[in-house]
Design an enzyme around this catalytic site. Structure first.
Site, short mmCIF file in Angstrom:
data_model
loop_
_atom_site.label_atom_id
_atom_site.label_comp_id
_atom_site.label_asym_id
_atom_site.label_seq_id
_atom_site.Cartn_x
_atom_site.Cartn_y
_atom_site.Cartn_z
N HIS A 3 -8.41 1.91 -6.02
CA HIS A 3 -7.68 1.18 -5.25
C HIS A 3 -5.84 1.33 -5.40
O HIS A 3 -5.58 1.53 -6.32
CB HIS A 3 -8.03 -0.49 -5.68
CG HIS A 3 -9.47 -0.95 -5.40
ND1 HIS A 3 -9.92 -1.16 -4.09
CD2 HIS A 3 -10.43 -0.88 -6.36
CE1 HIS A 3 -11.10 -1.40 -4.46
NE2 HIS A 3 -11.52 -1.30 -5.52
N TYR A 5 0.79 -1.21 -0.06
CA TYR A 5 -0.20 0.16 0.01
C TYR A 5 0.76 1.30 -0.07
O TYR A 5 0.22 2.30 -0.11
CB TYR A 5 -1.05 0.09 1.37
CG TYR A 5 -1.86 -1.14 1.21
CD1 TYR A 5 -2.90 -1.26 0.12
CD2 TYR A 5 -1.94 -2.05 2.24
CE1 TYR A 5 -3.49 -2.50 0.11
CE2 TYR A 5 -2.97 -3.21 2.23
CZ TYR A 5 -3.75 -3.35 1.02
OH TYR A 5 -4.49 -4.32 1.04
#
Ligand code: CA2
Length: 197
Positions: A148, A71
């Protein structure tokens, strides 16, 4: 025998009624001048198209604390700051909201109706499970872009399907923080605040 009654002389013929002169022709109705042209629409659509609601789903408050290989190292505050800067450059504004609770996310989506021109949403894990968020996106009437950080199609198979994306105008996945910035651009281009590049 009475003599036959004298024949009345025939009633005098009335002279024929004088012919009325034909009614004077009315002059043709003047043609209406064409309706004035409306002034061109303003270049910038009126509010609230410039206002974008950014919604972050569950666990995204943990960004920057773990799993940087998936991430990245940016925190949620870093992402929001970058979104604010980009929105300002485009003449737009953003409000940002994060919750770990599905109902709160539904509520936030519902609250966008009539107040925001577009939504940028990362539903997090709820992307793969939440009919309620999908239904809210469908009902709110505000165009949404799903984003995302990671490429959900390159990960576990349960992440390959997004239940929510089908009610968005599109999905951007796999570009880390830039997924949000690209999502904001796409949303603003969709509502014609930003010209597509
Ligand atoms: O790639 C994305 O943006 C995701 O929406 C992130 C979700 C995941 O469930 C989706 O499949 C894809 C998870 C967000 C969790 O974020 C964390 C950040 C740091 C540490 C732990 C979790």
């Amino acid at each position: 025998m009475h003599p036959p009654a004298p024949l009345h002389p025939p009633a005098p013929l009335h002279p024929p009624a004088p012919l009325h002169p034909p009614a004077p022709l009315h002059p043709p109705a003047p043609l209406r001048p064409p309706a004035p042209l409306r002034p061109p629409a303003p270049l910038h659509p009126p509010a609230p198209l410039h206002r974008v609601l950014v919604i972050h789903g569950p666990n995204l408050n943990l960004l920057g604390t773990r799993d940087p290989s998936i991430y990245g190292r940016d925190t949620l505050a870093d992402i929001d700051a970058a979104l604010h800067r980009r929105a300002k450059l485009a003449g737009a504004t953003i409000d940002s909201f994060q919750s770990n609770l599905e109902g709160d996310l539904v509520q936030a989506i519902q609250s966008a109706t009539g107040r925001y021109g577009a939504i940028v949403i990362n539903p997090g894990g709820y992307s793969h499970t939440s009919v309620a968020i999908r239904d809210a996106l469908d009902a709110c009437g505000v165009p949404a872009v799903e984003v995302h950080l990671s490429n959900i199609h390159a990960r576990e198979s349960f992440r390959h399907t997004s239940i929510t994306a089908g009610k968005c105008i599109g999905q951007i996945s796999g570009f880390g923080k830039n997924s949000y910035l690209l999502g904001l651009d796409a949303a603003l281009a969709h509502v014609e605040v930003l010209a597509p590049r």
